[in-house]
Design a protein around this motif. Structure first.
Motif, short mmCIF file in Angstrom:
data_model
loop_
_atom_site.label_atom_id
_atom_site.label_comp_id
_atom_site.label_asym_id
_atom_site.label_seq_id
_atom_site.Cartn_x
_atom_site.Cartn_y
_atom_site.Cartn_z
N MET A 177 10.02 -2.97 2.48
CA MET A 177 8.73 -3.15 3.14
C MET A 177 8.85 -3.00 4.61
SD MET A 177 6.70 -3.46 0.53
CE MET A 177 5.07 -3.79 1.49
N THR A 178 9.96 -3.14 5.06
CA THR A 178 10.01 -3.23 6.62
C THR A 178 9.73 -1.89 7.15
OG1 THR A 178 11.94 -4.68 6.02
CG2 THR A 178 11.36 -4.29 8.32
N LEU A 179 10.32 -0.66 6.58
CA LEU A 179 10.09 0.51 7.31
C LEU A 179 8.74 1.04 6.49
CD1 LEU A 179 13.75 1.82 7.01
CD2 LEU A 179 12.43 0.65 9.06
N ASN A 180 8.13 1.70 7.47
CA ASN A 180 6.71 2.44 7.15
C ASN A 180 7.23 3.53 6.23
OD1 ASN A 180 4.19 3.68 7.28
ND2 ASN A 180 3.73 3.14 9.02
#
Lengths: 296, 325, 325
Positions: free
Chosen positions: B101-104
């Motif tokens: 979820m951290t990276l778009n």
């Protein structure tokens, strides 16, 4: 054991009514809507004139502005249209037809959609797949396009527009009811009822259906607003109702030709009524959704 | 030498018309250059919120209501939002929990690195590309030039976390807040990421706050540890001292519930009950309802009291002599 | 991927076949067009000649097969009233309708997107409440009525806007457009705005819901934690995520917009295919009605197919995730 077999209580009816009425907007909407219902269904008794009885209409009285007085001494409070009909009377009859079309198509679509949804949720498997494929296909087409095609084919008529509206609406009900029924069907009390070997029909009608009612009520209200709006649109195009049964949409269309010459009342007044009905039904639906809190 | 980060009496609250909930209270911490601090606690203890309070990224209606966050001695809570933005990523970086979820998901890796670079530096296209490749290379991503045009879903969880770490390290920050960055990963990958972060921080003297619910992970990584319970720090000190001889009954409970190699078949201890809700805290020590040593005296909140020069505990009946509050 | 596309194409073909059946048989059981052509002195022999000329003496299934055969060669029959090929008429009028629909689409995005994004960012504010009320009104009120009120206000009362027709056009060689003249844009403004209302309401809702969801995601927090400017966080990182569903829905709705143009064209006397359909219905010009309906259904099914395929290509998460049902 008996605890699990009872359906979850959804709050008493009195409690829900009180919560519903605690919102002033909803109360006004309810009063407006009930008022229009009384006006519409009471039209034959309330209206000053029967606008479709040619003996009562005088072409010489055409296009009179609101408040004018006729030769015979009758006051046209809301003016007259191009054929000399009393606008107030025409609108009362128009409200009646719009409401009848909206209610009838909504209820029919609800009945058909709920049946399809319940069957799909209860039978699962290929029945579910096939039914939901049809629903998806139906929903993928824009309502106006489907209604247009059907009415071009079928022609004008109260029964025909109701049929067209049912066709464009049933799938919404089917999908929502199936969704709710699937959730309800997985609950303990249904499992328990199955365990008690209650028949499929009994589980469906006695346990699952009652729990789908709040959702159905909310969707039905919203759909009714949409149906009235769509009927008005189609009638405006001359595709919906015959000129002998003018709904609000047709009245607006008749007045449209006079708009450029400043005779606004023929178009605008029925338009305002249409607006009031649609907004009040929408507000009612919104409030119902807040109070009943269905899983949509 | 001033500490890299110093929290003084931090209080973070969620203020709504209905109620005000204090999620963090009286939070004081110090992190030195090159130090790794483990921040340990159950979910809901406020450890992640501490991270977001430091870089001022709490979602409304939450906000810091009291205290100071000092970065090199400067209280950054007093900074304007643009000034604060200038610090984020440049001085204080963050690596968060779930690499999925951290990276778009809809932006290429290269774009995300570029945005983080250009947030603080004026670079031309070629320079951006060179730096991005170097950053990916540093965290051990093979064929970094090919990864720039990849989307996050085309990388494994471990690779994604490496990308996130590379982004966090772009501007050589003074402080990295790592919020459980390994919980979502396989055990072997966990080890690799731990070693990577540890090495990079040691090499550069970066201070690191490692937030985790897993005492075992913190034991192998951190220099010092702070244990959080219901929004407060209950014990703080050098990691080895605390593991050897916990002063707070809660810390003892946490240690006892970690499986130890070589003690197979032994019964794992559990702390009975669960952490109270923040809306429903007891008047005194929040751990008292679950604590075997609790007495009536625990009904008043004890202060965080030094045990010795390096340790402190917040307990009326600590497990170490000489530390009574 | 290839299998998915093949399946979708076959599905679309099936839908098209069913629709041609429905439309052709449906339209051909209504009314009797012979009487439109027959003058009052026409005797039986004359009637038979007309029937034969129109191909109406054939059994209906043969008429259908002829129709499909001709259709595949681009021949949808001659308009009864205009005496020219129906398809020719449609292509002549289609640019005006497409122009209207396209302008409406642009308006819906240009006005709706900022409104929705704003409402999503400050959901409690008074601005958001106003925007959402506007969206509810635009969505639930009959569009033709809004058009009438606009004519009454801006054309009849204020005299600012023309209410009829298309205005000056520029011939680009392959198509005439009113987008390039001031007078054309002046004429286009009201009908395009009216037509865009439903789409605009949908864009507002989708953008608001998407924004509310996306602002709480880890990747937005991560971008902020890296110091990426708020403008870029909103304008690129967040927007790109919410645009995918919006573009998909707009693509799917475009066929519906063409169908809905019937209403708008009737009100504003816009010389497009929709106005032509209503005129054709009034005189029972069967080939023209059939050609219109088939064309719109064809456009709609093709658009849906394209959007589905594009969607699976565009969204990096779906691309590898296998086909949707």
């Amino acid at each position: 054991m008996s605890a699990v077999t009872t359906a979850p209580a959804a709050g008493s009816a009195r409690d829900l009514t009180r919560r519903f009425l605690s919102n002033p907007g909803a109360v006004i909407a309810l009063i407006v809507f009930v008022g229009f219902c009384i006006a519409g269904f009471g039209a034959p008794w309330i209206a000053p004139q029967n606008p479709y009885d040619l003996r009562q209409v005088d072409i010489l009285d055409s296009l009179m502005p609101p408040g004018s007085e006729s030769f015979t001494g009758m006051t046209y409070w809301l003016g007259t249209d191009g054929q000399g009909r009393d606008m107030l009377s025409a609108m009362l009859y128009g409200i009646r037809i719009s409401l009848v079309v909206g209610l009838a198509s909504g209820l029919l679509a609800l009945a058909i959609g709920a049946l399809v949804g319940l069957i799909a949720a209860y039978r699962r498997g290929w029945v579910d797949t096939v039914l939901m494929r049809i629903v998806d296909l139906q929903l993928s087409f824009p309502t106006i396009l489907v209604a247009l095609i059907l009415l071009v084919i079928l022609g004008r008529g109260v029964d025909k527009i109701i049929f067209a509206l049912v066709v464009v609406q049933w799938a919404y009900f089917a999908r929502t009811v199936r969704g709710v029924a699937l959730v309800e069907g997985a609950r303990d009390y249904v499992e328990a009822a199955r365990g008690l070997r209650l028949g499929g029909m009994r589980i469906l009608l006695g346990h699952i259906l009652p729990n789908c009612l709040p959702t159905m009520l909310v969707v039905a209200t919203m759909q009714m607003a949409m149906a009235i709006s769509l009927e008005a649109t189609l009638s405006f195009l001359g595709l919906g109702l015959p000129p002998t049964r003018p709904s609000l949409g047709l009245l607006i269309a008749n007045g449209f030709d006079y708009l450029q010459s400043g005779r606004y009342w023929i178009s605008v007044l029925p338009g305002l009524v249409l607006l009031a009905i649609i907004i009040s039904v929408n507000l009612l639906g919104d409030r119902l959704r807040d109070v009943l809190n269905p899983r949509l | 030498m001033t500490a890299v980060l110093e929290l003084r009496g931090l209080q973070t609250s969620f203020v709504t018309p209905a109620a005000t909930i204090h999620a963090l209270r009286d939070l004081s911490l110090t992190v030195q250059r090159g130090e790794i601090l483990g921040l340990v606690g159950e979910s809901g203890s406020g450890k992640s919120l501490t991270g977001f309070s430091i870089n001022r990224l709490i979602s409304p209606p939450g906000r810091v209501t009291e205290g100071e966050v000092r970065l090199h001695g400067q209280n950054i809570l007093a900074l304007s939002e643009p000034e604060m933005r200038g610090l984020r990523g440049r001085k204080i970086a963050m690596i968060s929990q779930d690499p999925m979820m951290t990276l778009n998901p809809v932006l290429r890796i290269g774009t995300q690195i570029r945005d983080a670079l250009l947030a603080h530096e004026k670079l031309d296209k070629a320079e951006v590309r060179r730096r991005a490749i170097a950053a990916l290379d540093e965290v051990g991503i093979p064929a970094p030039e090919d990864r720039l045009s990849a989307y996050p879903h085309q990388l494994s969880g471990g690779m994604r976390q490496r990308v996130a770490i590379a982004i966090a390290l772009l501007h050589q920050p003074d402080l990295i807040i790592a919020d459980e960055p390994t919980t979502a990963l396989d055990v072997t990958i966990q080890g690799q990421i731990l070693a990577l972060v540890q090495r990079l921080c040691r090499d550069r003297g970066t201070a690191l706050i490692w937030i985790s619910h897993d005492l075992a992970v913190v034991a192998g990584l951190a220099d010092r540890v702070a244990v959080m319970y219901a929004g407060r720090i209950v014990e703080e000190g050098p990691v080895d001292d605390i593991l050897d001889a916990p002063a707070h009954p809660y810390t003892q409970g946490l240690i006892a519930s970690v499986p130890v190699p070589g003690q197979r078949g032994g019964r794992l201890q559990q702390i009975p009950g669960r952490m109270p809700l923040l809306t429903d805290l007891p008047p005194g020590c929040a751990f008292a309802p679950r604590c075997p040593r609790a007495t009536e005296a625990c009904a008043t909140m004890p202060a965080l009291t030094p045990v010795n020069s390096t340790r402190a505990v917040r307990c009326v009946h600590p497990l170490i002599k000489g530390a009574e509050a | 991927m290839a299998e998915y596309i093949t399946r979708r194409v076959l599905q679309a073909l099936l839908v098209l076949t069913v629709m041609t059946l429905l439309v052709f048989f449906g339209v051909n059981v209504i009314g009797n067009p012979v009487y439109i052509f027959a003058s009052s002195e026409c005797d039986q022999a004359c009637l038979t000649a007309i029937i034969k000329d129109l191909g109406l003496d054939q059994p209906i299934w043969r008429q259908y097969l002829t129709f499909v055969g001709n259709m595949l060669q681009g021949d949808m029959g001659k308009s009864f009233t205009h005496g020219v090929p129906a398809l020719h008429l449609i292509f002549e009028r289609l640019p005006a309708t497409l122009e209207l629909a396209f302008a409406a689409l642009v308006l819906a995005l240009v006005i709706g997107l900022p409104m929705g994004v704003y409402a999503g960012l400050r959901p409690e504010g008074i601005g958001a409440k106003l925007i959402m009320s506007f969206s509810m009104v635009a969505f639930s009120l009959p569009v033709f009525w809004i058009g009438i009120i606009m004519i009454l206000t801006f054309s009849v009362q204020l005299g600012w806007m023309p209410s009829v027709g298309r205005g000056d056009t520029v011939d680009l060689g392959f198509v005439e457009t009113s987008l390039l003249t001031l007078d054309g844009l002046h004429h286009l403004a009201m009908p395009a705005f009216t037509l865009s209302l439903i789409m605009m309401a949908m864009v507002i809702r989708l953008a608001r819901a998407g924004m509310r969801e996306v602002m709480f995601t880890d990747y937005i927090k991560f971008a902020r934690a890296n110091g990426v400017t708020e403008r870029r966080v909103l304008g690129v990182h967040a927007l790109k995520n919410i645009l995918i569903p919006i573009v998909t829905v707009l693509g799917m709705e475009f066929g519906g917009v063409i169908a809905f143009a019937v209403v708008i064209e009737s009100i504003f006397s816009w010389p497009g295919v929709g106005k032509m359909l209503i005129d054709a219905i009034a005189v029972l010009d069967r080939p023209l009605i059939v050609a219109y309906l088939i064309c719109v259904v064809f456009m709609f099914v093709t658009l849906n197919l394209l959007v589905d395929i594009l969607y699976s290509l565009l969204d990096p998460r779906i691309r590898l995730g296998g086909g949707r049902a």
